[in-house]
Motif scaffolding. Structure first.
Motif, mmCIF file in Angstrom:
data_model
loop_
_atom_site.group_PDB
_atom_site.id
_atom_site.type_symbol
_atom_site.label_atom_id
_atom_site.label_comp_id
_atom_site.label_asym_id
_atom_site.label_seq_id
_atom_site.Cartn_x
_atom_site.Cartn_y
_atom_site.Cartn_z
ATOM 1 N N ALA A 253 3.104 -25.557 -28.417
ATOM 2 C CA ALA A 253 2.986 -24.650 -27.902
ATOM 3 C C ALA A 253 1.869 -25.952 -26.344
ATOM 4 O O ALA A 253 2.710 -24.787 -25.310
ATOM 5 N N VAL A 254 1.283 -26.924 -27.324
ATOM 6 C CA VAL A 254 1.014 -27.228 -25.679
ATOM 7 C C VAL A 254 1.641 -27.913 -25.563
ATOM 8 O O VAL A 254 1.316 -28.090 -23.278
ATOM 9 N N ARG A 255 2.718 -28.562 -26.127
ATOM 10 C CA ARG A 255 4.078 -28.858 -24.984
ATOM 11 C C ARG A 255 4.753 -28.169 -24.189
ATOM 12 O O ARG A 255 4.544 -28.114 -22.792
ATOM 13 N N GLU A 256 4.370 -27.674 -24.356
ATOM 14 C CA GLU A 256 5.083 -26.173 -23.578
ATOM 15 C C GLU A 256 4.112 -26.148 -22.339
ATOM 16 O O GLU A 256 4.893 -25.443 -21.249
ATOM 17 N N SER A 257 3.458 -25.623 -22.308
ATOM 18 C CA SER A 257 2.257 -25.487 -21.181
ATOM 19 C C SER A 257 1.376 -26.489 -20.631
ATOM 20 O O SER A 257 1.734 -26.079 -19.373
ATOM 21 N N ILE A 258 1.874 -27.567 -21.400
ATOM 22 C CA ILE A 258 1.776 -29.177 -20.449
ATOM 23 C C ILE A 258 3.240 -29.196 -19.459
ATOM 24 O O ILE A 258 3.440 -29.357 -18.067
ATOM 25 N N GLU A 259 4.629 -28.877 -20.027
ATOM 26 C CA GLU A 259 5.183 -28.656 -19.470
ATOM 27 C C GLU A 259 5.851 -27.812 -17.840
ATOM 28 O O GLU A 259 5.835 -28.504 -16.832
ATOM 29 N N LEU A 260 5.315 -27.206 -18.434
ATOM 30 C CA LEU A 260 4.907 -25.837 -17.648
ATOM 31 C C LEU A 260 3.493 -25.614 -16.238
ATOM 32 O O LEU A 260 4.447 -25.593 -15.568
ATOM 33 N N ALA A 261 3.434 -26.959 -16.464
ATOM 34 C CA ALA A 261 2.015 -27.818 -15.638
ATOM 35 C C ALA A 261 2.611 -28.334 -14.630
ATOM 36 O O ALA A 261 2.411 -28.856 -13.462
ATOM 37 N N ARG A 262 3.495 -29.469 -15.177
ATOM 38 C CA ARG A 262 4.501 -30.479 -14.633
ATOM 39 C C ARG A 262 5.847 -29.614 -13.719
ATOM 40 O O ARG A 262 5.852 -29.869 -12.415
ATOM 41 N N THR A 263 6.360 -28.620 -14.208
ATOM 42 C CA THR A 263 7.049 -27.823 -13.417
ATOM 43 C C THR A 263 6.308 -27.402 -11.893
ATOM 44 O O THR A 263 7.135 -27.085 -11.106
ATOM 45 N N SER A 264 4.927 -26.590 -12.261
ATOM 46 C CA SER A 264 4.541 -25.830 -10.817
ATOM 47 C C SER A 264 3.913 -26.933 -10.498
ATOM 48 O O SER A 264 3.951 -26.711 -9.276
ATOM 49 N N LEU A 265 3.863 -27.998 -10.806
ATOM 50 C CA LEU A 265 3.495 -28.894 -9.930
ATOM 51 C C LEU A 265 4.418 -29.739 -9.152
ATOM 52 O O LEU A 265 4.226 -29.823 -7.938
ATOM 53 N N ALA A 266 5.661 -30.176 -9.772
ATOM 54 C CA ALA A 266 6.792 -30.712 -8.657
ATOM 55 C C ALA A 266 6.988 -29.226 -7.832
ATOM 56 O O ALA A 266 7.561 -29.640 -6.612
ATOM 57 N N ARG A 267 6.816 -28.380 -8.230
ATOM 58 C CA ARG A 267 7.340 -27.091 -7.058
ATOM 59 C C ARG A 267 6.476 -26.852 -5.996
ATOM 60 O O ARG A 267 6.801 -26.362 -5.038
ATOM 61 N N GLY A 268 5.264 -27.023 -5.930
ATOM 62 C CA GLY A 268 4.342 -27.279 -4.993
ATOM 63 C C GLY A 268 3.991 -28.554 -4.554
ATOM 64 O O GLY A 268 4.396 -28.515 -3.302
ATOM 65 N N ARG A 269 4.526 -29.652 -4.716
ATOM 66 C CA ARG A 269 4.980 -30.569 -4.387
ATOM 67 C C ARG A 269 5.959 -30.654 -3.674
ATOM 68 O O ARG A 269 6.079 -31.467 -2.392
ATOM 69 N N ALA A 270 7.092 -30.142 -4.284
ATOM 70 C CA ALA A 270 8.184 -29.709 -3.327
ATOM 71 C C ALA A 270 7.690 -29.305 -1.912
ATOM 72 O O ALA A 270 8.608 -29.599 -0.448
ATOM 73 N N ILE A 271 6.905 -28.080 -1.790
ATOM 74 C CA ILE A 271 6.606 -27.552 -0.842
ATOM 75 C C ILE A 271 5.528 -27.416 -0.214
ATOM 76 O O ILE A 271 5.931 -28.471 1.258
ATOM 77 N N GLU A 272 4.360 -28.199 -1.190
ATOM 78 C CA GLU A 272 3.448 -29.220 0.415
ATOM 79 C C GLU A 272 3.397 -30.691 -0.392
ATOM 80 O O GLU A 272 1.980 -30.587 -0.929
ATOM 81 N N PRO A 273 3.869 -32.076 0.098
ATOM 82 C CA PRO A 273 3.730 -33.118 -0.376
ATOM 83 C C PRO A 273 2.402 -32.856 -0.079
ATOM 84 O O PRO A 273 2.063 -34.847 -1.125
ATOM 85 N N THR A 274 1.771 -33.063 0.338
ATOM 86 C CA THR A 274 0.378 -33.463 0.822
ATOM 87 C C THR A 274 -0.721 -32.376 0.088
ATOM 88 O O THR A 274 -1.936 -33.429 0.576
ATOM 89 N N ASN A 275 -0.508 -31.603 -0.141
ATOM 90 C CA ASN A 275 -1.325 -31.079 -1.153
ATOM 91 C C ASN A 275 -2.150 -32.287 -1.836
ATOM 92 O O ASN A 275 -1.872 -31.899 -3.039
ATOM 93 N N PRO A 276 -3.514 -31.887 -1.310
ATOM 94 C CA PRO A 276 -4.484 -32.988 -2.505
ATOM 95 C C PRO A 276 -4.998 -32.528 -3.696
ATOM 96 O O PRO A 276 -5.394 -33.441 -4.912
ATOM 97 N N TRP A 277 -4.080 -31.050 -4.367
ATOM 98 C CA TRP A 277 -5.201 -30.696 -5.341
ATOM 99 C C TRP A 277 -4.103 -30.444 -6.403
ATOM 100 O O TRP A 277 -4.052 -31.250 -7.044
ATOM 101 N N ILE A 278 -2.426 -31.758 -5.715
ATOM 102 C CA ILE A 278 -1.762 -31.966 -6.625
ATOM 103 C C ILE A 278 -1.984 -33.113 -7.538
ATOM 104 O O ILE A 278 -1.717 -33.562 -8.629
ATOM 105 N N ARG A 279 -2.957 -33.631 -6.668
ATOM 106 C CA ARG A 279 -3.152 -35.267 -7.559
ATOM 107 C C ARG A 279 -4.340 -35.101 -8.398
ATOM 108 O O ARG A 279 -4.259 -36.099 -9.378
ATOM 109 N N VAL A 280 -5.148 -34.919 -8.041
ATOM 110 C CA VAL A 280 -5.895 -33.989 -8.927
ATOM 111 C C VAL A 280 -5.739 -33.427 -10.630
ATOM 112 O O VAL A 280 -5.564 -33.783 -11.311
ATOM 113 N N ILE A 281 -4.604 -32.318 -10.798
ATOM 114 C CA ILE A 281 -4.165 -32.183 -11.336
ATOM 115 C C ILE A 281 -2.930 -32.417 -12.025
ATOM 116 O O ILE A 281 -3.542 -32.487 -14.011
#
Length: 107
Positions: free
Chosen positions: A70-98
Motif C-alpha cells: 500500500a505504501v508503494r502504491e501511494s508513492i507511485e501515485l505521488a510520482r504520477t501526480s508530480l509527473a502530471r504537474g511537471r508536464a503542465i508547469e515545469p517551473t513549479n517550485p513545489w515539484i522539487r520539494v515534493i
C-alpha cells in the motif's frame, strides 16, 4: 474549482495536524484526496492540484504504516501526480520539494 482546491488544502493541513498531535488523520486526508481528485478531473491542467495530490499521497504513506504494498502504491501515485504537474508547469517550485520527499520515502 478554486474553492474545492482550497478546501482540500485545508483538509490536508488538518490531516497533518491530526497526525502530529497523535490523532488519526484518515478522514481529513480522505476528504482532501477527494477534493483534489475532483478538481483534477474537472481542471486537469492545474499543476498545483497535482502537486497537492502528490503531497497528500505522501502523507497517506504515513497512515499506511507497515503495509509495504500500500505504501508503494501511494508513492507511485505521488510520482504520477508530480509527473502530471511537471508536464503542465515545469517551473513549479513545489515539484522539487515534493520530489525530495518522494525520494526520502522509498521503500
Amino acid at each position: 474549482a478554486l474553492a474545492v482546491k482550497n478546501r482540500g488544502s485545508l483538509r490536508l493541513e488538518q490531516a497533518r495536524w491530526e497526525l502530529l498531535t497523535n490523532g488519526d488523520g484518515k478522514q481529513s486526508l480522505a476528504q482532501a484526496l477527494s477534493d483534489f481528485r475532483s478538481v483534477a478531473s474537472t481542471v486537469p491542467d492545474d499543476s498545483e492540484v497535482h502537486v497537492f495530490l502528490a503531497s497528500a499521497y505522501l502523507l497517506e504513506t504515513r497512515l499506511r504504516g507497515r503495509q509495504a504494498a500500500a505504501v508503494r502504491e501511494s508513492i507511485e501515485l505521488a510520482r504520477t501526480s508530480l509527473a502530471r504537474g511537471r508536464a503542465i508547469e515545469p517551473t513549479n517550485p513545489w515539484i522539487r520539494v515534493i520530489e525530495r520527499d518522494v525520494a526520502a520515502s522509498r521503500n
